[in-house]
Design a protein around this motif. Structure first.
Motif, mmCIF file in Angstrom:
data_model
loop_
_atom_site.group_PDB
_atom_site.id
_atom_site.type_symbol
_atom_site.label_atom_id
_atom_site.label_comp_id
_atom_site.label_asym_id
_atom_site.label_seq_id
_atom_site.Cartn_x
_atom_site.Cartn_y
_atom_site.Cartn_z
ATOM 1 N N GLN A 51 3.184 -28.727 -33.751
ATOM 2 C CA GLN A 51 2.770 -29.815 -32.867
ATOM 3 C C GLN A 51 3.993 -30.489 -32.251
ATOM 4 N N LEU A 52 5.039 -30.663 -33.065
ATOM 5 C CA LEU A 52 6.280 -31.261 -32.584
ATOM 6 C C LEU A 52 6.967 -30.340 -31.570
ATOM 7 N N LEU A 53 6.942 -29.041 -31.839
ATOM 8 C CA LEU A 53 7.502 -28.059 -30.904
ATOM 9 C C LEU A 53 6.806 -28.150 -29.555
ATOM 10 N N TYR A 54 5.479 -28.265 -29.588
ATOM 11 C CA TYR A 54 4.687 -28.337 -28.360
ATOM 12 C C TYR A 54 4.963 -29.631 -27.602
ATOM 13 N N ALA A 55 5.040 -30.734 -28.339
ATOM 14 C CA ALA A 55 5.228 -32.037 -27.707
ATOM 15 C C ALA A 55 6.628 -32.185 -27.110
ATOM 16 N N SER A 56 7.638 -31.704 -27.817
ATOM 17 C CA SER A 56 9.011 -31.845 -27.331
ATOM 18 C C SER A 56 9.288 -30.895 -26.173
ATOM 19 N N ASN A 57 8.630 -29.725 -26.178
ATOM 20 C CA ASN A 57 8.676 -28.786 -25.050
ATOM 21 C C ASN A 57 10.105 -28.426 -24.642
ATOM 22 N N ARG A 58 10.955 -28.168 -25.633
ATOM 23 C CA ARG A 58 12.346 -27.808 -25.357
ATOM 24 C C ARG A 58 12.674 -26.393 -25.814
ATOM 25 N N TYR A 59 11.982 -25.935 -26.834
ATOM 26 C CA TYR A 59 12.262 -24.617 -27.387
ATOM 27 C C TYR A 59 11.006 -23.746 -27.375
ATOM 28 N N ALA A 60 11.228 -22.443 -27.330
ATOM 29 C CA ALA A 60 10.197 -21.459 -27.637
ATOM 30 C C ALA A 60 10.611 -20.766 -28.926
ATOM 31 N N VAL A 61 9.649 -20.262 -29.674
ATOM 32 C CA VAL A 61 9.944 -19.566 -30.931
ATOM 33 C C VAL A 61 9.309 -18.182 -30.879
ATOM 34 N N LEU A 62 10.099 -17.178 -31.202
ATOM 35 C CA LEU A 62 9.610 -15.800 -31.258
ATOM 36 C C LEU A 62 9.814 -15.259 -32.663
ATOM 37 N N LEU A 63 8.726 -14.846 -33.302
ATOM 38 C CA LEU A 63 8.772 -14.240 -34.625
ATOM 39 C C LEU A 63 8.444 -12.757 -34.466
ATOM 40 N N ILE A 64 9.315 -11.904 -34.965
ATOM 41 C CA ILE A 64 9.132 -10.464 -34.857
ATOM 42 C C ILE A 64 8.927 -9.884 -36.259
ATOM 43 N N PHE A 65 7.866 -9.087 -36.405
ATOM 44 C CA PHE A 65 7.567 -8.446 -37.689
ATOM 45 C C PHE A 65 7.652 -6.931 -37.531
#
Length: 289
Positions: A51-65
């Protein structure tokens, strides 16, 4: 046992030998009840961080499996991300490329699905298939329509490693944070899981004869993973080798690593300036009447 993310991280320029990495690490939970309690805590924290990631809107996160068949990629994604708002998270699975995708460079089909700022993107398999399965099965590379001069180069895999590292550096420089998980499963544990997929009717759909055929190439895959992890783990986009013989343990480790990365971003909710605050108070007065 407290989970230390750094215990599973592949250092930059480290030479990986998967035979020296455990597939069944020290258990971090005491019982099934304890596991569910710990996972619930992790999921709740991830929900808050997302929720904080969405609200701050500064970073994207990519998780690779990435992993061998039956290592638990689907289960890890399902359980670890179970509390995340679907509006802020997307999962993409990459299997055999389509005819259209084969007309483009090997990174094209995955870069179309990279997460936007404020979003978490999850790749269940990824562009790394192009230096793993394509290396174990050279006929795949031959079927990609590359010019002979490129396909037959002795440095084709090193060239692809360099392309991947450059892409990930570019993404990091533009605000995308990347975590790459290799779920490290033993061949014996894979055998047991395949047997369960055959013996339990509700799991039959997960099994195919192709899975058995790929077991014949186990040593080839391990060599391909050794070289790939060694060549592409960087400070900006590290690989984490997670023991996967114990699925519950693996999920707790994965969730802890993601949480540690998000905490390191030091995100904050957007601040309201004085003008905006006066505007809000004015609106509130009207609503309170």
């Amino acid at each position: 046992m407290k989970i230390n993310s750094q215990d599973f991280r592949v250092r930059k320029r480290a030479e990986v030998n998967l035979r020296k990495w455990p597939t069944h690490g020290e258990r971090v939970y005491k019982s099934k009840e304890h596991y569910h309690k710990l996972l619930g805590e992790h999921v709740a924290q991830l929900s808050s961080q997302q929720q904080l990631l969405y609200a701050s809107n500064r970073y994207a996160v990519l998780l690779i499996f990435q992993a061998m068949d039956a290592a638990g990629k689907d289960g890890a994604i399902k359980h670890v991300m179970s509390g995340v708002n679907p509006q802020g998270c997307q999962v993409f699975s990459f299997k055999h490329p389509s005819a259209t995708e084969l007309q483009h460079d090997f990174l094209w089909r995955t870069t179309r699905d990279l997460p936007a700022r404020g979003q978490i993107g999850i790749f269940n398999r990824s562009y790394y298939e192009e230096v793993l399965i394509a290396r174990v099965h050279p006929e795949i590379l031959r079927g990609e329509g590359l010019p002979d001069v490129l396909r037959d180069k002795k440095t084709v895999w090193q060239d692809r490693y360099r392309s991947i590292v450059n892409l990930e550096r570019h993404l990091h420089d533009n605000g995308t944070r990347i975590i790459k998980f290799y779920l490290h499963l033993s061949k014996e544990e894979q055998r047991k899981r395949f047997l369960r997929r055959i013996d339990e009717p509700e799991k039959n759909w997960k099994f195919s004869l192709a899975d058995i055929e790929e077991r014949k190439f186990w040593k080839h895959y391990m060599k391909a993973y050794d070289e790939c992890l060694s060549a592409t783990s960087t400070n900006d986009a590290p690989w984490y080798i997670v023991p996967a013989d114990d699925k519950e343990n693996a999920r707790l480790i994965v969730s802890r690593i993601v949480l540690d990365m998000l905490a390191g971003l030091k995100m904050a909710y957007p601040k309201t300036d004085a003008k905006r605050r006066r505007e809000l108070l004015s609106i509130r007065k009207r609503l309170a009447k």
